[in-house]
Motif scaffolding. Structure first.
Motif, PDB file in Angstrom:
ATOM      1  N   GLU A   1      -3.759  -9.617  56.121  1.00  0.00           N
ATOM      2  CA  GLU A   1      -2.382  -8.996  56.038  1.00  0.00           C
ATOM      3  C   GLU A   1      -2.029  -8.637  54.571  1.00  0.00           C
ATOM      4  OE1 GLU A   1       2.117  -9.359  56.238  1.00  0.00           O
ATOM      5  OE2 GLU A   1       0.772 -10.172  54.840  1.00  0.00           O
ATOM      6  N   ARG A  53       6.094 -17.688  52.718  1.00  0.00           N
ATOM      7  CA  ARG A  53       5.709 -17.591  54.322  1.00  0.00           C
ATOM      8  C   ARG A  53       5.475 -18.874  54.460  1.00  0.00           C
ATOM      9  NH1 ARG A  53       3.772 -13.330  57.422  1.00  0.00           N
ATOM     10  NH2 ARG A  53       3.224 -12.028  55.695  1.00  0.00           N
ATOM     11  N   MET A  94       0.652  -8.376  52.594  1.00  0.00           N
ATOM     12  CA  MET A  94       1.515  -9.280  51.619  1.00  0.00           C
ATOM     13  C   MET A  94       0.876 -10.484  51.325  1.00  0.00           C
ATOM     14  SD  MET A  94       5.471 -10.632  51.624  1.00  0.00           S
ATOM     15  CE  MET A  94       5.244 -12.229  52.499  1.00  0.00           C
ATOM     16  N   GLU A  95       0.107 -11.042  52.158  1.00  0.00           N
ATOM     17  CA  GLU A  95      -0.586 -12.084  51.566  1.00  0.00           C
ATOM     18  C   GLU A  95      -2.039 -12.029  50.773  1.00  0.00           C
ATOM     19  OE1 GLU A  95       0.510 -15.356  52.272  1.00  0.00           O
ATOM     20  OE2 GLU A  95       2.389 -14.184  53.122  1.00  0.00           O
ATOM     21  N   TYR A 128      -1.957  -9.482  48.641  1.00  0.00           N
ATOM     22  CA  TYR A 128      -1.460  -9.279  47.261  1.00  0.00           C
ATOM     23  C   TYR A 128      -0.885 -10.470  46.632  1.00  0.00           C
ATOM     24  CZ  TYR A 128       1.866  -7.518  43.714  1.00  0.00           C
ATOM     25  OH  TYR A 128       2.618  -7.234  42.503  1.00  0.00           O
ATOM     26  N   ARG A 129      -0.364 -11.284  47.586  1.00  0.00           N
ATOM     27  CA  ARG A 129       0.015 -12.780  46.690  1.00  0.00           C
ATOM     28  C   ARG A 129      -1.249 -13.399  46.219  1.00  0.00           C
ATOM     29  NH1 ARG A 129       4.315 -15.513  48.787  1.00  0.00           N
ATOM     30  NH2 ARG A 129       4.033 -14.894  50.953  1.00  0.00           N
ATOM     31  N   MET A 148       3.001  -2.357  49.590  1.00  0.00           N
ATOM     32  CA  MET A 148       1.954  -3.267  49.368  1.00  0.00           C
ATOM     33  C   MET A 148       0.612  -2.929  49.149  1.00  0.00           C
ATOM     34  SD  MET A 148       2.790  -6.680  48.984  1.00  0.00           S
ATOM     35  CE  MET A 148       3.655  -5.849  47.781  1.00  0.00           C
ATOM     36  N   SER A 179      -4.923 -11.090  37.838  1.00  0.00           N
ATOM     37  CA  SER A 179      -3.794 -10.164  38.140  1.00  0.00           C
ATOM     38  C   SER A 179      -2.532 -10.884  38.283  1.00  0.00           C
ATOM     39  CB  SER A 179      -4.101  -9.427  39.243  1.00  0.00           C
ATOM     40  OG  SER A 179      -5.287  -8.815  39.178  1.00  0.00           O
ATOM     41  N   VAL A 232      -2.342 -14.842  57.824  1.00  0.00           N
ATOM     42  CA  VAL A 232      -1.317 -15.603  58.455  1.00  0.00           C
ATOM     43  C   VAL A 232      -1.737 -16.346  59.675  1.00  0.00           C
ATOM     44  CG1 VAL A 232       0.994 -15.368  59.653  1.00  0.00           C
ATOM     45  CG2 VAL A 232       0.389 -13.754  57.862  1.00  0.00           C
ATOM     46  N   VAL A 276       1.016 -10.960  39.763  1.00  0.00           N
ATOM     47  CA  VAL A 276       1.677 -10.131  40.854  1.00  0.00           C
ATOM     48  C   VAL A 276       3.191 -10.399  40.828  1.00  0.00           C
ATOM     49  CG1 VAL A 276      -0.412 -10.156  42.048  1.00  0.00           C
ATOM     50  CG2 VAL A 276       1.305 -11.934  42.381  1.00  0.00           C
ATOM     51  N   GLU A 277       3.900  -9.611  41.367  1.00  0.00           N
ATOM     52  CA  GLU A 277       5.474  -9.867  41.404  1.00  0.00           C
ATOM     53  C   GLU A 277       5.672 -10.861  42.414  1.00  0.00           C
ATOM     54  OE1 GLU A 277       7.311  -6.211  43.709  1.00  0.00           O
ATOM     55  OE2 GLU A 277       5.694  -5.782  42.267  1.00  0.00           O
ATOM     56  N   ILE A 287       2.822  -8.217  58.443  1.00  0.00           N
ATOM     57  CA  ILE A 287       3.417  -9.258  59.410  1.00  0.00           C
ATOM     58  C   ILE A 287       4.735 -10.057  58.586  1.00  0.00           C
ATOM     59  CG2 ILE A 287       3.292 -11.546  60.528  1.00  0.00           C
ATOM     60  CD1 ILE A 287       0.268 -10.902  60.799  1.00  0.00           C
ATOM     61  N   LEU A 326       7.362 -12.692  45.781  1.00  0.00           N
ATOM     62  CA  LEU A 326       7.244 -12.370  46.982  1.00  0.00           C
ATOM     63  C   LEU A 326       7.804 -13.091  47.749  1.00  0.00           C
ATOM     64  CD1 LEU A 326       3.277 -11.603  47.276  1.00  0.00           C
ATOM     65  CD2 LEU A 326       4.935  -9.719  47.222  1.00  0.00           C
ATOM     66  N   LEU A 335      -4.227 -12.143  44.789  1.00  0.00           N
ATOM     67  CA  LEU A 335      -4.948 -11.508  43.859  1.00  0.00           C
ATOM     68  C   LEU A 335      -5.450 -12.095  42.774  1.00  0.00           C
ATOM     69  CD1 LEU A 335      -3.562  -7.724  44.213  1.00  0.00           C
ATOM     70  CD2 LEU A 335      -5.628  -8.535  45.093  1.00  0.00           C
TER      71      LEU A 335
END
Lengths: 193, 584
Positions: free
Chosen positions: A78, B333, A80-81, A83-84, A118, B325, A13, B327-328, A102, B330, A86
């Protein structure tokens, strides 16, 4: 030197020190004698938006962008970012991620929820995942803002580059008054299993 | 000396090495850092202009009296500078002049995705396009040579992935070819009355033909023969993606994308079995290659929208895609206004007053996002005031009152002031709010004529917005504290009722200003849990420091992060239960 290009994706972030970490990575690889390219999107992202930086090094690097699905390391600031993004990582790639959530605006105002588990979901998709308590380790090193350098230390252990180049790059890129703390934070990150 | 430089840093270095004396720009992502780096070289007079047209005019003036000058802007800025550019093409130069235009494929931070290569063709000036930072440095230097040799301004086009990517660069020295400025009058060349311009137009057309011919021998247009089956014509960042995705393909890499070296293209086409053009955005090269009768594949396989990636090139050529991969979905942001941002109170008020907000370009454009949801239009820099004038011309009287134009300080000085003069002169009855936060915030806090400092950090005159508005004929000018919601509501609603032009100026600075003594944070606030009823009123301003904490089975509560809070106090004014107080 083999022709293999190593690909690192940094995500997080705006405001977390991602761009400085990417600068230190690039500097290290250049000092170690590699061709390096780094790409990032900033501007709007300064204001709490998602930030992604790509760093690639090898004998000769063409595109400054990590090809989709070819990332060797996802270096996340962070959860979630991380995971986003990957999808940029190759199957069996490595994740080094800060154990930190965050909340984005929609979560702050209670419209959406921060997705659950996450860290687990990242570990499911990428078993080679190191979860780093960057914040606490940085405080132990002397400054909460040095979390990015703790993480950098952890990433450095996963790359075959002599330590002296890392130190030289940190000394060059980090402001003098913050250097001692950052060098300590880096060593703490390197010490992580 | 070897360093890792961004494209922007390398262009600044190239300008320095080329002996540039004057650099001028209006900030715009992704071009901004070029001028922020020319200030490292004290030999270059670097300055922010009020807009791109003025920036180019400053560059032209320096060139006409003999010095080399650099002008930089983002792609939409070229629209503003187009007027002098097209005639500069006719006059040519004296000292070399390079105009950098930084395009933004994929619209990472822009309002459209225009392809500036069309400007090169339209204005009939040569355009170079580097593919990495080393080329940014070298092409900048070469552009000055071409500019002086062919008597023409030269466009240097970058894209976001060139401007903001870093790669290893070998740097040189500032050359001996530094040109001194000196007045040399030459009206036939520099006064473009019709009689002179007709003569110059002929020279322009001859220049383009010559450049196209000479381009065939320029080393920056190079053929890399590999496998003969596939040949790709490409340029800029697309070249890197092609090398990445199609390592065996033969490539004609164009360093000069206008005019095209047609003979070289013909030779290359004859050597390969199948010819492709890989380019971002418009089919600029493709159409011209087709027009000379050479069959080529381009936009049939590559999108006209968005930027290329190695993966998109692979896909276009039918190569297997790498496993990824899944991913679901989200929460997004998006960027947000900072905690303590002085714009937040104004947008909250405009939302409450159900105003029709004619918006403009800057941080405050984020006022369109929920929960503030208080911006209804955004077209280009400086447009908000003119558009408000147009709206009140046609709306019925009751609707007219709702029209409010918002504009930042830098944007107002860029082109908004023209809109305001027009509104006053033509009796437009709308409310204009100048959101003066003392800095050009969105592009990274650049000084402007309202901030009182120059790019080179010298103290300077600060425009008095109140006096300025009065001078151009606005009778109703009021200054408000945007962090005081009662004051915002009272003043804005009064001015919206007024059946003539009025201007409201806000007087609190951007929270990110680093200069001492300008922004002062207030004491951080906290939510007193016992008093918080969970009414969510404080969430309506969308402050990143305030978080909703759900509680299972009962009402949740708001929480303020003391590390993020800048103590602007806007949220506490929304709390009817006095639950937000100074943190102890």
């Amino acid at each position: 030197m083999s022709d293999k290009v190593t690909n690192i994706v940094l995500v997080g972030v705006g405001g977390q020190g991602i761009l400085l970490a990417a600068e230190i990575l690039s500097e290290t690889f250049m000092l170690a004698g590699f061709d390096v390219k780094k790409s990032e999107i900033h501007g709007m992202s300064q204001r709490g938006g998602s930030v992604v930086s790509h760093v690639r090094y090898g004998k000769e690097v063409f595109s400054p962008m990590v090809p989709e699905g070819e990332g060797d390391i996802l270096f996340g600031f962070e959860l979630m970012e991380s995971y986003r993004y990957l999808s940029l990582l190759k199957p069996g790639g490595t994740v080094v991620v800060n154990d930190l959530c965050i909340a984005p605006p929609s979560v702050l105002v209670g419209q959406e929820q921060y997705p659950a588990d996450m860290a687990l979901k990242i570990q499911e998709l990428c078993p080679d995942c190191l979860l780093v308590d960057g914040q606490n380790l940085a405080i132990q090193a002397g400054n909460a803002r040095a979390a990015n350098t703790v993480l950098l230390g952890a990433v450095s252990k996963r790359l075959d580059i002599e330590e002296k180049y890392w130190i030289e790059a940190i000394e060059k890129m980090v402001p003098k008054k913050a250097l001692a703390v950052n060098l300590k934070a880096f060593e703490m990150g390197r010490g992580l299993k | 000396m070897k360093e890792i430089l961004s494209g922007n840093e390398a262009i600044a270095r190239g300008a320095y090495e080329a002996g540039v004396k004057v650099a001028c720009a209006y900030p715009g992502t992704p071009s901004t850092e070029i001028l922020e780096n020319t200030i490292r070289y004290r030999e270059i007079d670097s300055s922010w202009a009020t807009n791109e047209k003025v920036a180019l005019e400053v560059g032209i003036g320096a060139s006409f009296v003999g010095a080399r000058s650099l002008v930089t802007m983002k792609h939409v800025g070229v629209n503003v500078a187009a007027d002098p550019l097209f005639t500069l093409s006719y006059t040519g130069v004296n000292g070399g002049l390079v105009l950098v235009c930084a395009d933004d494929p994929e619209l990472h931070s822009s309002q459209n995705e225009q392809d500036s290569r069309n400007y090169a063709k339209f204005a009939k000036v040569p355009m170079l396009e580097p593919a990495d930072s080393q080329e940014c440095l070298e092409f900048t230097k070469l552009a000055y040579e071409i500019s002086e040799k062919y008597d023409t301004p030269v466009l240097l086009r970058t894209t976001t992935r060139i401007s903001h990517s870093k790669s290893v660069v070998n740097m040189g020295e500032r050359t001996g070819a530094v040109r001194d400025a000196k007045i040399e009058k030459n009206a036939a060349k520099f006064v473009m009355l019709p009689g002179n311009a007709r003569v110059r137009h002929v020279a322009v057309e001859e220049r383009t033909v010559q450049l196209s011919k000479d381009g065939c021998g320029m080393p920056i247009n190079r053929v890399e023969m590999r496998d003969g089956k596939i040949g790709v014509i490409t340029a800029g960042i697309a070249y890197q993606h092609v090398r990445e995705a199609l390592p065996e393909a033969s490539v004609l890499k164009l360093g000069m994308v206008h005019p095209l070296p047609f003979d070289l293209i013909g030779d290359f086409a004859a050597k390969v079995e199948k010819l492709y053009v890989v380019e971002e955005l418009d089919p600029f090269i493709e159409e011209q290659v087709k027009a000379i009768g050479i069959p080529v594949i381009g936009k049939e396989i590559i999108s006209i929208c968005g930027e290329l990636t190695p993966g998109r090139v692979r896909k276009a050529f039918g190569l297997p895609e790498n496993a990824q991969s899944a991913v679901e979905k989200l929460p997004g942001r998006p960027p947000n206004m900072c905690p303590g941002c002085p714009h937040r109170g104004v947008f909250y008020t405009l939302n409450q007053l159900k105003a029709y907000v004619s918006g403009d370009i800057g941080c405050y454009t984020l006022g369109f996002m929920p929960p503030l949801s208080a911006m209804d239009t955004c077209v280009c820099m400086g447009a908000s005031i003119g558009m408000a004038t147009g709206a009140v011309k046609v709306l019925p009287p009751e609707e007219r009152k709702k029209v409010v134009a918002v504009i930042g300080d830098s944007t107002f000085l860029h082109t908004g002031i023209n809109g305001l003069m027009d509104m006053v002169y033509n009796k437009g009855a709308a409310t204009v709010i100048i959101l003066d936060n003392r800095i050009t915030a969105m592009t990274g806090r650049q000084e402007n004529p309202g901030s009182g400092h120059t790019l080179m950090n010298d103290p300077a005159n600060a425009v008095d917005f109140e006096l300025l508005c009065k001078a151009i004929g606005v009778k109703n000018v009021r200054t408000i504290n945007p962090l005081d919601l009662d004051e915002c509501r009272t003043v804005i609603s009064e001015e919206m009722e007024r059946p003539e032009t009025s201007v409201i100026i806000t007087d609190k600075p951007c929270v990110l200003i680093k200069r001492e003594g300008i922004f002062k944070a207030g004491a951080p606030l906290q939510v007193v849990d016992e008093s918080c009823t969970g009414c969510r009123a404080c969430l309506k301003i969308g402050c990143p420091a305030i978080e909703w904490v759900p509680a299972s089975g009962k009402k949740g509560k708001a929480h303020i992060d003391p590390l993020l809070c800048n103590g602007c106090d806007v949220c506490s004014q929304l709390c009817k239960f006095s639950a937000i107080q100074e943190a102890k």
